[in-house]
Design a protein around this motif. Structure first.
Motif, PDB file in Angstrom:
ATOM      1  N   LEU A 147       2.850   0.873   3.742  1.00  0.00           N
ATOM      2  CA  LEU A 147       2.844   1.359   2.360  1.00  0.00           C
ATOM      3  C   LEU A 147       1.995   0.499   1.440  1.00  0.00           C
ATOM      4  N   GLY A 148       1.625  -0.700   1.893  1.00  0.00           N
ATOM      5  CA  GLY A 148       0.731  -1.536   1.112  1.00  0.00           C
ATOM      6  C   GLY A 148      -0.695  -1.021   1.093  1.00  0.00           C
ATOM      7  N   ALA A 149      -1.040  -0.141   2.033  1.00  0.00           N
ATOM      8  CA  ALA A 149      -2.415   0.362   2.108  1.00  0.00           C
ATOM      9  C   ALA A 149      -2.494   1.852   2.397  1.00  0.00           C
ATOM     10  N   SER A 150      -1.401   2.439   2.852  1.00  0.00           N
ATOM     11  CA  SER A 150      -1.411   3.843   3.267  1.00  0.00           C
ATOM     12  C   SER A 150      -0.189   4.551   2.686  1.00  0.00           C
ATOM     13  N   PRO A 151      -0.278   5.027   1.432  1.00  0.00           N
ATOM     14  CA  PRO A 151       0.896   5.573   0.751  1.00  0.00           C
ATOM     15  C   PRO A 151       1.349   6.916   1.291  1.00  0.00           C
ATOM     16  N   SER A 152       2.594   7.238   0.953  1.00  0.00           N
ATOM     17  CA  SER A 152       3.177   8.528   1.319  1.00  0.00           C
ATOM     18  C   SER A 152       3.883   9.082   0.085  1.00  0.00           C
ATOM     19  N   PRO A 153       3.179   9.845  -0.752  1.00  0.00           N
ATOM     20  CA  PRO A 153       3.709  10.218  -2.059  1.00  0.00           C
ATOM     21  C   PRO A 153       4.886  11.181  -2.029  1.00  0.00           C
ATOM     22  N   GLN A 154       5.048  11.905  -0.942  1.00  0.00           N
ATOM     23  CA  GLN A 154       6.135  12.876  -0.883  1.00  0.00           C
ATOM     24  C   GLN A 154       7.491  12.211  -0.662  1.00  0.00           C
ATOM     25  N   HIS A 155       7.527  11.190   0.187  1.00  0.00           N
ATOM     26  CA  HIS A 155       8.819  10.646   0.638  1.00  0.00           C
ATOM     27  C   HIS A 155       9.049   9.178   0.292  1.00  0.00           C
ATOM     28  N   PHE A 156       7.988   8.417   0.015  1.00  0.00           N
ATOM     29  CA  PHE A 156       8.145   6.976  -0.177  1.00  0.00           C
ATOM     30  C   PHE A 156       7.437   6.563  -1.465  1.00  0.00           C
ATOM     31  N   THR A 157       8.154   6.670  -2.572  1.00  0.00           N
ATOM     32  CA  THR A 157       7.540   6.448  -3.883  1.00  0.00           C
ATOM     33  C   THR A 157       8.189   5.257  -4.582  1.00  0.00           C
ATOM     34  N   THR A 158       8.125   4.100  -3.951  1.00  0.00           N
ATOM     35  CA  THR A 158       8.592   2.860  -4.577  1.00  0.00           C
ATOM     36  C   THR A 158       7.347   2.017  -4.848  1.00  0.00           C
ATOM     37  N   HIS A 159       6.846   2.118  -6.067  1.00  0.00           N
ATOM     38  CA  HIS A 159       5.534   1.555  -6.378  1.00  0.00           C
ATOM     39  C   HIS A 159       5.531   0.039  -6.463  1.00  0.00           C
ATOM     40  N   ALA A 160       6.650  -0.554  -6.855  1.00  0.00           N
ATOM     41  CA  ALA A 160       6.719  -2.019  -6.867  1.00  0.00           C
ATOM     42  C   ALA A 160       6.700  -2.562  -5.435  1.00  0.00           C
ATOM     43  N   TYR A 161       7.396  -1.884  -4.532  1.00  0.00           N
ATOM     44  CA  TYR A 161       7.406  -2.295  -3.128  1.00  0.00           C
ATOM     45  C   TYR A 161       6.004  -2.205  -2.530  1.00  0.00           C
ATOM     46  N   THR A 250      -1.587  -3.489  12.245  1.00  0.00           N
ATOM     47  CA  THR A 250      -0.717  -2.378  11.866  1.00  0.00           C
ATOM     48  C   THR A 250      -0.101  -1.777  13.118  1.00  0.00           C
ATOM     49  N   VAL A 251       1.211  -1.859  13.219  1.00  0.00           N
ATOM     50  CA  VAL A 251       1.955  -1.297  14.355  1.00  0.00           C
ATOM     51  C   VAL A 251       2.788  -0.155  13.790  1.00  0.00           C
ATOM     52  N   ASP A 252       2.226   1.052  13.822  1.00  0.00           N
ATOM     53  CA  ASP A 252       2.788   2.113  12.994  1.00  0.00           C
ATOM     54  C   ASP A 252       2.902   3.475  13.667  1.00  0.00           C
ATOM     55  N   GLY A 253       2.740   3.540  14.966  1.00  0.00           N
ATOM     56  CA  GLY A 253       2.893   4.820  15.655  1.00  0.00           C
ATOM     57  C   GLY A 253       1.864   5.865  15.285  1.00  0.00           C
ATOM     58  N   GLY A 254       0.806   5.433  14.583  1.00  0.00           N
ATOM     59  CA  GLY A 254      -0.247   6.357  14.162  1.00  0.00           C
ATOM     60  C   GLY A 254      -0.212   6.718  12.685  1.00  0.00           C
ATOM     61  N   TRP A 255       0.762   6.194  11.938  1.00  0.00           N
ATOM     62  CA  TRP A 255       0.925   6.537  10.514  1.00  0.00           C
ATOM     63  C   TRP A 255      -0.390   6.483   9.743  1.00  0.00           C
ATOM     64  N   SER A 256      -1.110   5.379   9.860  1.00  0.00           N
ATOM     65  CA  SER A 256      -2.266   5.137   8.988  1.00  0.00           C
ATOM     66  C   SER A 256      -3.491   5.949   9.368  1.00  0.00           C
ATOM     67  N   VAL A 257      -3.437   6.674  10.486  1.00  0.00           N
ATOM     68  CA  VAL A 257      -4.597   7.478  10.885  1.00  0.00           C
ATOM     69  C   VAL A 257      -4.252   8.964  11.009  1.00  0.00           C
ATOM     70  N   THR A 258      -3.083   9.346  10.534  1.00  0.00           N
ATOM     71  CA  THR A 258      -2.712  10.753  10.588  1.00  0.00           C
ATOM     72  C   THR A 258      -2.322  11.259   9.200  1.00  0.00           C
ATOM     73  N   GLU A 259      -2.412  12.555   9.028  1.00  0.00           N
ATOM     74  CA  GLU A 259      -2.107  13.170   7.744  1.00  0.00           C
ATOM     75  C   GLU A 259      -0.607  13.368   7.561  1.00  0.00           C
ATOM     76  N   GLY A 260       0.089  13.746   8.627  1.00  0.00           N
ATOM     77  CA  GLY A 260       1.497  14.090   8.485  1.00  0.00           C
ATOM     78  C   GLY A 260       1.643  15.438   7.830  1.00  0.00           C
ATOM     79  N   GLN A 261       2.668  16.166   8.200  1.00  0.00           N
ATOM     80  CA  GLN A 261       2.874  17.504   7.643  1.00  0.00           C
ATOM     81  C   GLN A 261       4.170  17.540   6.857  1.00  0.00           C
ATOM     82  N   TYR A 262       4.106  18.026   5.643  1.00  0.00           N
ATOM     83  CA  TYR A 262       5.297  18.176   4.812  1.00  0.00           C
ATOM     84  C   TYR A 262       6.073  19.413   5.230  1.00  0.00           C
TER      85      TYR A 262
END
Length: 262
Positions: A147-161, A250-262
């Motif tokens: 989340l420091g470099a690859s945000p997720s605006p739908q589900h993870f919106t803690t901007h201070a974090y 980054t050990v993220d299961g692909g998070w930072s290189v995928t779009e994800g579907q809402y």
């Protein structure tokens, strides 16, 4: 057991639960002595039993300057050396008022940065001072987040974090550059959503579980396990990473290189 970490003595701040405890178990398995620090006295007792004779647990709050100093001193006293620091401690500031910027409270901002950035600065400072005082090199590994470099605006919106975790990267790179001449290596591990005590809100949310299937598509599409980061942590704490500093893995299961579907 192999000998990747034989004769290494490591302090894990935030090492009595979740990612920190999992890493501490891996460190011990690979030959290290470990001091783990946690806020909860019960989790400290359980961790010490769980980790065995090559480990000590100490209760303390990572946001207090003395906590990391005491842990490092305990490590030297019990095991005769201090070779590495893994800073895992941190957490969500959601319950304190972190969230989208238009809703973010000043208390939420200050508390979240204190938990995730100030605490890390204090442990890193204590480690650097110890290494320099012993006139030797050493290693520091800091916990970041996608989340420091690859945000997720739908589900993870803690901007201070997000700001704190982004700052961990800048802080780590800056200090790594400065202390490289002292043979002190400083790196970052950045996970995505992992099943830890901190992540229970997300892990139990059906919509987020569906999102993760495509956002973290590796290994069938799943939430991470704490053990998924252990190999990387062992690598960074070992001499195999002797020529690596200022890096973010980054050990993220692909998070930072995928779009994800809402």
């Amino acid at each position: 057991m192999n000998d990747w970490l034989t004769n290494k003595s490591i302090v894990v701040i935030g090492g009595t639960t979740g990612l920190g405890l999992s890493a501490a178990k891996a460190f011990v398995k690979h030959g290290a002595n470990v001091v783990v620090v946690g806020r909860n006295p019960e989790s400290c007792l359980m961790a010490e039993v769980d980790l065995g004779q090559n480990a000590r647990a100490k209760q303390g709050d990572a946001t207090h300057a003395q906590t990391s100093l005491d842990a490092i001193q305990l490590c030297v006293r019990e095991f005769g050396s201090f070779d590495g620091l893994y800073h895992v401690a941190g957490g969500s500031g959601r319950k304190y008022g972190d969230g989208p910027l238009h809703e973010l409270t000043l208390d939420g901002w200050n508390t979240t940065l204190n938990l995730n950035l100030t605490a890390l600065m204090l442990s890193n400072q204590a480690a650097i001072r110890a290494f320099m005082g012993m006139n030797r090199g050493g290693v520091i590994l800091n916990m970041g987040s996608v989340l420091g470099a690859s945000p997720s605006p739908q589900h993870f919106t803690t901007h201070a974090y997000a700001a704190a975790k982004s700052a961990v990267i800048g802080f780590t790179k800056s200090t790594a550059a400065y202390y490289a001449k002292n043979n002190i290596r400083i790196n970052v591990l950045a996970p995505a959503l992992v099943d830890t005590p901190m992540a229970q809100r997300a892990a139990q949310d059906g919509a987020i579980q569906e999102f993760i299937k495509t956002k973290q598509p590796l290994d069938g599409g799943r939430i991470g396990r704490t053990t998924d980061l252990d190999g990387a942590a062992v690598y960074f704490m070992s001499d195999f990473s002797r020529f690596t500093t200022g890096q973010v893995l980054t050990v993220d299961g692909g998070w930072s290189v995928t779009e994800g579907q809402y």
